[in-house]
Scaffold this motif. Sequence first.
Motif, mmCIF file in Angstrom:
data_model
loop_
_atom_site.group_PDB
_atom_site.id
_atom_site.type_symbol
_atom_site.label_atom_id
_atom_site.label_comp_id
_atom_site.label_asym_id
_atom_site.label_seq_id
_atom_site.Cartn_x
_atom_site.Cartn_y
_atom_site.Cartn_z
ATOM 1 N N ARG A 265 36.703 38.102 40.931
ATOM 2 C CA ARG A 265 37.361 36.824 40.626
ATOM 3 C C ARG A 265 38.762 37.060 40.054
ATOM 4 O O ARG A 265 39.691 36.293 40.326
ATOM 5 C CB ARG A 265 36.505 36.030 39.630
ATOM 6 N N GLU A 266 38.906 38.146 39.254
ATOM 7 C CA GLU A 266 40.237 38.454 38.722
ATOM 8 C C GLU A 266 41.202 38.784 39.858
ATOM 9 O O GLU A 266 42.351 38.318 39.866
ATOM 10 C CB GLU A 266 40.143 39.633 37.747
ATOM 11 N N TRP A 267 40.736 39.586 40.824
ATOM 12 C CA TRP A 267 41.623 39.943 41.932
ATOM 13 C C TRP A 267 41.936 38.729 42.793
ATOM 14 O O TRP A 267 43.058 38.610 43.307
ATOM 15 C CB TRP A 267 40.987 41.047 42.787
ATOM 16 N N ARG A 268 40.991 37.831 42.922
ATOM 17 C CA ARG A 268 41.275 36.592 43.665
ATOM 18 C C ARG A 268 42.325 35.766 42.935
ATOM 19 O O ARG A 268 43.203 35.158 43.570
ATOM 20 C CB ARG A 268 39.997 35.783 43.847
ATOM 21 N N SER A 269 42.241 35.776 41.581
ATOM 22 C CA SER A 269 43.231 35.012 40.822
ATOM 23 C C SER A 269 44.619 35.635 40.934
ATOM 24 O O SER A 269 45.633 34.962 40.703
ATOM 25 C CB SER A 269 42.822 34.929 39.346
ATOM 26 N N GLU A 270 44.684 36.928 41.320
ATOM 27 C CA GLU A 270 45.963 37.595 41.539
ATOM 28 C C GLU A 270 46.522 37.320 42.930
ATOM 29 O O GLU A 270 47.625 37.754 43.257
ATOM 30 C CB GLU A 270 45.812 39.116 41.362
ATOM 31 N N GLY A 271 45.762 36.605 43.767
ATOM 32 C CA GLY A 271 46.257 36.233 45.078
ATOM 33 C C GLY A 271 45.718 37.045 46.229
ATOM 34 O O GLY A 271 46.117 36.829 47.376
ATOM 35 N N LEU A 272 44.822 37.988 45.995
ATOM 36 C CA LEU A 272 44.287 38.798 47.085
ATOM 37 C C LEU A 272 43.303 37.992 47.927
ATOM 38 O O LEU A 272 42.574 37.141 47.406
ATOM 39 C CB LEU A 272 43.582 40.044 46.540
ATOM 40 N N GLU A 273 43.302 38.279 49.218
ATOM 41 C CA GLU A 273 42.327 37.674 50.115
ATOM 42 C C GLU A 273 40.945 38.260 49.824
ATOM 43 O O GLU A 273 40.823 39.320 49.214
ATOM 44 C CB GLU A 273 42.725 37.930 51.573
ATOM 45 N N PRO A 274 39.869 37.588 50.281
ATOM 46 C CA PRO A 274 38.518 38.047 49.925
ATOM 47 C C PRO A 274 38.245 39.504 50.248
ATOM 48 O O PRO A 274 37.675 40.231 49.423
ATOM 49 C CB PRO A 274 37.611 37.110 50.726
ATOM 50 N N GLU A 275 38.632 39.980 51.436
ATOM 51 C CA GLU A 275 38.331 41.369 51.761
ATOM 52 C C GLU A 275 39.101 42.322 50.854
ATOM 53 O O GLU A 275 38.544 43.299 50.333
ATOM 54 C CB GLU A 275 38.656 41.675 53.218
ATOM 55 N N ALA A 276 40.374 42.040 50.633
ATOM 56 C CA ALA A 276 41.170 42.899 49.765
ATOM 57 C C ALA A 276 40.670 42.850 48.326
ATOM 58 O O ALA A 276 40.645 43.865 47.625
ATOM 59 C CB ALA A 276 42.640 42.489 49.830
ATOM 60 N N ALA A 277 40.255 41.670 47.873
ATOM 61 C CA ALA A 277 39.723 41.549 46.515
ATOM 62 C C ALA A 277 38.415 42.321 46.379
ATOM 63 O O ALA A 277 38.143 42.935 45.344
ATOM 64 C CB ALA A 277 39.501 40.081 46.164
ATOM 65 N N THR A 278 37.603 42.309 47.441
ATOM 66 C CA THR A 278 36.348 43.080 47.424
ATOM 67 C C THR A 278 36.639 44.569 47.335
ATOM 68 O O THR A 278 36.034 45.301 46.535
ATOM 69 C CB THR A 278 35.523 42.775 48.682
ATOM 70 N N VAL A 279 37.575 45.034 48.159
ATOM 71 C CA VAL A 279 37.949 46.452 48.141
ATOM 72 C C VAL A 279 38.511 46.819 46.770
ATOM 73 O O VAL A 279 38.157 47.862 46.193
ATOM 74 C CB VAL A 279 38.968 46.752 49.256
ATOM 75 N N ALA A 280 39.370 45.973 46.224
ATOM 76 C CA ALA A 280 39.979 46.258 44.925
ATOM 77 C C ALA A 280 38.930 46.289 43.819
ATOM 78 O O ALA A 280 38.984 47.130 42.915
ATOM 79 C CB ALA A 280 41.048 45.214 44.613
ATOM 80 N N ALA A 281 37.959 45.361 43.876
ATOM 81 C CA ALA A 281 36.916 45.318 42.846
ATOM 82 C C ALA A 281 36.090 46.598 42.853
ATOM 83 O O ALA A 281 35.815 47.185 41.800
ATOM 84 C CB ALA A 281 36.022 44.105 43.058
ATOM 85 N N LEU A 282 35.713 47.057 44.037
ATOM 86 C CA LEU A 282 34.918 48.297 44.115
ATOM 87 C C LEU A 282 35.773 49.520 43.826
ATOM 88 O O LEU A 282 35.272 50.525 43.304
ATOM 89 C CB LEU A 282 34.276 48.408 45.489
#
Length: 750
Positions: A265-282
């Motif tokens: 959710r933090e990465w999504r709030s930074e503007g990343l798309e779902p796939e990129a936010a998923t990759v960033a979270a992991l």
Amino acid sequence: MPQTPSGPPAGLQRPGPLGRIAGWSFRHRGRTVLLWLLAIGVAFGLSAGLGGKYSADYSAPGSDSKQAQELLARDFPGLGGESIGVVVHAEGGVAGDAARAEVQGIIGRMAQVPHVAAVDDPYGPRGKVSPDGKTAMGQLHLDVANAPDMPKDDTKRLLDLAGGAHGGLEIHLGGMTVQQAEQGAIGSEGIGMAAAALILVVTFGSVVAAGLPLLTALGALAVSSLLLPVLAAVMPVPDWSTSLAAMLGIGVGIDYALLLVTRYREWRSEGLEPEAATVAALDTAGRAVVVAGLTVVVSMLGLFAMGLSFMRGAAVSAVLSVLIVLAASATLFPAMLGWLGRHIERLRLPLPRRRPDAGVAVGAGWLRWSRLVERYRVLGAVAGVAVLVALAAPFLGVRFGFPDAGNDPAGRSNRQAYDTVAAGFGPGSNGPLLLVAELAPGTGPDAVAGLPAALGKVAHVVAVTPPVPSADGRAVLLTVVPDSGPQSSATGKLVRELRDHVLPEVAGTGVRVHVGGATAAAIDSTANISRRIPLLVGGVVTVSMLLLVVAFRSLAVALKAAVMNLLSVGASYGVVALVLEGGWAGKLIGIDNPTPLPAFVPVLTFAVLFGLSMDYEVFLVSRMREAWLRTGDNAESIVGGLAGTARVITAAAAIMVAVFAAFVPSPDLPIKVIGVGMGSAILIDATLVRLLLVPAVMHLLGRGNWWLPAWLDRRLPQLHVEGHTEFYLPADRPELPELPEQPRPAATVA
């Protein structure tokens, strides 16, 4: 909201292995879920076709009682396994013809029940009638070596037969098999999951966001629980290890996914798309999850140092559960985000919504708390240590031992048999000592003819049965009845006196006498575990510290984590000791009288709790180190790391406490006590330790938190547990929102 590309900026390093696995699982989400369904199916097939029975040997390897047990199994078939006590009571007396006929008829029918190998008639040579003639005692010898091997249905048939006595007779059955059959089952796993679901919904405010950790944990639990019977087919696994594995699987599964959802959710709030936010979270939080999981695995593997087969079985069960959770976090969780990632805020509950601060997932309340800890760091450190020491104090008076039927709830057959025997024959009759005299070749049974008379003169011995030779003449069996109960320290002293002084002096040439039986085995097991505890503690602490040094490249962080974890574990031991006293605290969870603590319980809980405590340490310090590497400001890194993780740590701890608390109503005392110990430890660790003591001490240490000798830094591998956040963060991202009403202190301890 600042916009960034849907992945790492061009020219920068690719995501790490976890990020790449997450990306593949996200894109091939259907295939990933099918693979997990296939894994569940395969695990089910293996369990049905190859699953074995749970078993455990609690005896101390190489002990005197273990040798006695082996001789009983060899020379007295039917006596070396489990047994069920048969206690007959009648106010009008049990010696009359009608009473005898009734009892012997019921005993005869009991002998026809499967797994009953031999019967000691209460009126026969190996039976006993109390001096007042109101109580008689016999035994049913089973063909199973351990109580868990006796089918509960067969034990219940025996209980039904005992309950059918007429003519004023009462027949009570006692023993471990009876205790297990009388214990009801409580759906602790379901209660824990329901409580976790409620906490997640309140934390996230969204049913979708709350459902992701639950689905991840359920997927992992389905596979691990089905594989445990397969594990039991290849090594001894105690039946209670299923509850332990479920506790860990549910708790860490939800906790790890909770951390990943929060970071997503933090990465999504930074503007990343779902796939990129998923990759960033992991690629960031996922690394912390792996290190946290490995600390739990390392802690559980420390149980191998105890040299006990049932400990190894419990350890492997727990390790299997945690490893499957890690696999689910790395694959199943990203796959579900592929479907639900864009809708993670859907199905919101009508709860007050928190306003995020300009691209920073830090709540103002937690930021104020972080500033407060920074300002009063000396007071916080002193107060935190004082509270932990006070909580640990009751453990100094703990009494180790194995709970027996005298600790069962009143009204159960097992407890009634115990109380009736104690009233009719004395407390020692509930824990007689079995003496097995091993005869050397050429030595006859006459060599021990004088042993009963000699033993009868020993202080605290009230009765000695005549010697019974084995069929082949290689051994002789005697029963010694002490004047104290099985849990009494006087009984332990008597066992040591017999072994060290009496038996070596009175046994004839060519005779070696071993002291066995359930009471002696419990004494030996407790002593054996106590001797090995330093090996466990030293090994687990050392390996965990090495892992933290590699992960955070800091000696202070590793040493501080070890000390803090030992303090929190000690505090939880104090809580356990308090409830076992049977006072007001014990009555809250169904412990009505003073109860000893099985020695294996603190050993097991230490391994689990040390690993779980490291989880929160990794979650917290990885965010602090992430900020430290970006800014080089120690104080701001601690404040930001605490404020950024406090919410997820408190939510994760609340879930873990709820899961462990769900096992407290269990009728199985070790599981009940483990639930109390783990629940209290997590509560203490995630609040007092992680939210106060750790940041306060780190503020006092200043830049020394991140010091590592240059020579060691060059030789250690780079794990980058904090991840490469610079690949995903916009360059103009603010660090922390300002709180003008609570400015930072003018000076920070360096």
